[in-house]
Scaffold this motif. Structure first.
Motif, mmCIF file in Angstrom:
data_model
loop_
_atom_site.group_PDB
_atom_site.id
_atom_site.type_symbol
_atom_site.label_atom_id
_atom_site.label_comp_id
_atom_site.label_asym_id
_atom_site.label_seq_id
_atom_site.Cartn_x
_atom_site.Cartn_y
_atom_site.Cartn_z
ATOM 1 N N TYR A 1 -12.277 -64.419 -42.226
ATOM 2 C CA TYR A 1 -12.483 -63.551 -41.066
ATOM 3 C C TYR A 1 -11.801 -64.109 -39.822
ATOM 4 C CZ TYR A 1 -14.683 -60.562 -37.597
ATOM 5 O OH TYR A 1 -14.884 -59.674 -36.563
ATOM 6 N N SER A 2 -11.821 -65.424 -39.658
ATOM 7 C CA SER A 2 -11.201 -66.024 -38.466
ATOM 8 C C SER A 2 -9.706 -65.734 -38.416
ATOM 9 C CB SER A 2 -11.439 -67.540 -38.443
ATOM 10 O OG SER A 2 -10.710 -68.182 -39.484
ATOM 11 N N ARG A 3 -9.058 -65.571 -39.572
ATOM 12 C CA ARG A 3 -7.621 -65.314 -39.617
ATOM 13 C C ARG A 3 -7.296 -63.822 -39.577
ATOM 14 N NH1 ARG A 3 -4.426 -68.862 -37.990
ATOM 15 N NH2 ARG A 3 -2.733 -68.251 -39.374
ATOM 16 N N ASN B 1 -19.022 -65.217 -36.949
ATOM 17 C CA ASN B 1 -18.552 -64.591 -38.183
ATOM 18 C C ASN B 1 -17.315 -65.269 -38.773
ATOM 19 O OD1 ASN B 1 -20.492 -62.457 -38.203
ATOM 20 N ND2 ASN B 1 -19.340 -61.434 -36.592
ATOM 21 N N ASP B 2 -16.738 -66.228 -38.052
ATOM 22 C CA ASP B 2 -15.459 -66.794 -38.470
ATOM 23 C C ASP B 2 -15.472 -67.375 -39.876
ATOM 24 O OD1 ASP B 2 -13.968 -66.064 -36.309
ATOM 25 O OD2 ASP B 2 -13.959 -68.027 -35.335
ATOM 26 N N PHE B 3 -16.592 -67.919 -40.300
ATOM 27 C CA PHE B 3 -16.646 -68.572 -41.613
ATOM 28 C C PHE B 3 -16.874 -67.572 -42.743
ATOM 29 C CE2 PHE B 3 -20.987 -68.355 -40.072
ATOM 30 C CZ PHE B 3 -21.691 -67.954 -41.193
ATOM 31 N N LYS B 4 -17.098 -66.308 -42.413
ATOM 32 C CA LYS B 4 -17.496 -65.328 -43.428
ATOM 33 C C LYS B 4 -16.308 -64.754 -44.203
ATOM 34 C CE LYS B 4 -21.760 -63.831 -41.169
ATOM 35 N NZ LYS B 4 -22.526 -62.688 -40.649
ATOM 36 N N ASN B 5 -16.636 -64.217 -45.383
ATOM 37 C CA ASN B 5 -15.677 -63.411 -46.131
ATOM 38 C C ASN B 5 -15.491 -62.091 -45.390
ATOM 39 O OD1 ASN B 5 -15.717 -65.389 -48.198
ATOM 40 N ND2 ASN B 5 -17.497 -64.422 -49.139
ATOM 41 N N VAL B 6 -14.505 -61.315 -45.803
ATOM 42 C CA VAL B 6 -14.252 -60.066 -45.086
ATOM 43 C C VAL B 6 -14.199 -58.873 -46.027
ATOM 44 C CG1 VAL B 6 -12.978 -61.178 -43.218
ATOM 45 C CG2 VAL B 6 -11.721 -60.301 -45.179
#
Length: 368
Positions: free
Chosen positions: A168-170, A102-107
């Motif tokens: 999402y990663s941040r 999911n890290d590359f996804k929008n949140v």
């Protein structure tokens, strides 16, 4: 491990070759998939190639050291090469850790006022402002989906989308209970009050992640409330979607367009359903994978914002920073970097334990 790295390097070369094929550009989905995979692999491959180059330098220096006239300079090169190889080894270990898909996804960020009445709502508004300013500092796009405000400018609850690379990663470590200690604007006696707000950070669901059956949805329209002028209040542009099998309810009334509100509400619902499913999966293995930064359970108190002392304390990693004004203005990188580092350290530890149990081999070390 060396064989695995070489195989990944070959796969990376294959991806680059495919992306040079004109036929790939006619398939948007395939191009997007290859581009994403190339981007994910690039840091590892670059580091591995640097590692191999330094290994070759070390072998050449070791050979040169056997000749008396070059021994002094060769020993210096040997020391530098070994130091660089050791550093690259650690980088490779980090880069080989399993990626969160999911890290590359929008949140989707959801904030709700907790204990503390009006002061909790004012704090929830402060958190919403903090995340908005952080997103803007990263060049990310923020869209408010729904916001229920109080008369004093607080926020009972709010949902907003943050769109941007690595969002999402941040932000994924921000889920939990946030606590504030300060003198409320409504407090005449100057007494410090403790209030809370909850934050949920969900990866935005894609069509391939969640399939919504129209038969499972109850969609209602109603008039929007709050600021927005006469148009907002006089037309039934707001949307409420109820997912009948789970009872989940999502409202969106920020846009004047009923279509836009429905589209955003569907995104939020899909993200909630995806998060619900992932939480089920995570809870099954939580005991084995619990890390320094907590289980991610949203009932945890993860951070305290103490205004009289000017400090922010993250309880999961024992970090306290005396720069509350900057943090509330969106300067979150120092906190987030520390959480990411703690997560990586715990996953490295787990990986090392698994390698030891399975008799696996580590990244090859420098020559003697």
């Amino acid at each position: 491990m060396l064989d695995k790295l070489k195989a990944l390097e070959r796969h990376y070369d294959e991806i680059e070759a495919q992306m040079m094929d004109p036929a790939v550009y006619s398939d948007v989905d395939q191009l997007r998939k290859l581009s994403r995979e190339q981007k994910e692999l690039a840091p590892l491959i670059e580091t591995f190639r640097a590692f191999c180059a330094r290994q070759a330098d070390l072998e050449a220096a070791l050979e040169l050291a056997s000749e008396p006239e070059f021994q002094s300079s060769a020993q210096e090169e040997i020391g530098q090469a070994k130091e660089e190889i050791a550093r690259l080894q650690e980088e490779i270990k980090l880069l080989l850790l399993p990626k969160d898909p999911n890290d590359f996804k929008n949140v989707v960020v959801e904030i709700r006022a907790g204990a503390g009445g009006e002061e909790a709502a004012l704090f929830a508004h402060s958190l919403m402002r903090m995340y908005t300013m952080y997103a803007e500092s990263k060049g990310w796009r923020v869209e408010v989906v729904n916001c229920s405000e109080t008369e004093l400018g607080g926020v009972k609850e709010a949902q907003f989308l943050i769109e941007g690379e690595g969002a999402y990663s941040r932000l994924k470590f921000e889920s939990g209970v946030h606590r504030v200690q300060r003198v409320p604007e409504t407090e005449a006696q100057g007494r410090i009050q403790t209030s809370t707000a909850t934050v949920a950070v969900l990866p935005e669901a894609e069509a391939v992640d969640v399939q919504l059956d129209p038969k499972d949805l109850q969609i209602d329209t109603f008039r929007s409330s709050g600021a927005g002028g006469q148009h907002v209040n006089k037309t039934e542009s707001a949307i409420r979607i109820t997912h009948l099998p789970t009872g989940l309810v999502v409202e969106c009334q920020d846009e004047r367009s009923q279509y836009k509100n429905k589209d955003r509400a569907m995104k939020i619902l899909a993200s909630r359903l995806l998060d619900r499913e992932q939480q089920k999966q995570h809870s099954a293995i939580a005991a084995e994978r619990r890390s320094q930064i907590g289980s991610g359970d949203r009932s945890e108190r993860i951070r305290t914002y103490n205004f009289p002392q000017g400090r922010v304390s993250d309880h999961r990693i024992g970090l306290t920073l005396y720069k509350i004004d900057a943090i509330m203005d969106g300067a979150l990188d120092e906190l987030i970097d520390a959480l990411v580092t703690a997560d990586q350290a715990e996953r490295l530890k787990t990986s090392a334990q698994q390698e030891e149990t399975n008799g696996g081999q580590a990244v090859p070390g420098p020559g003697k």
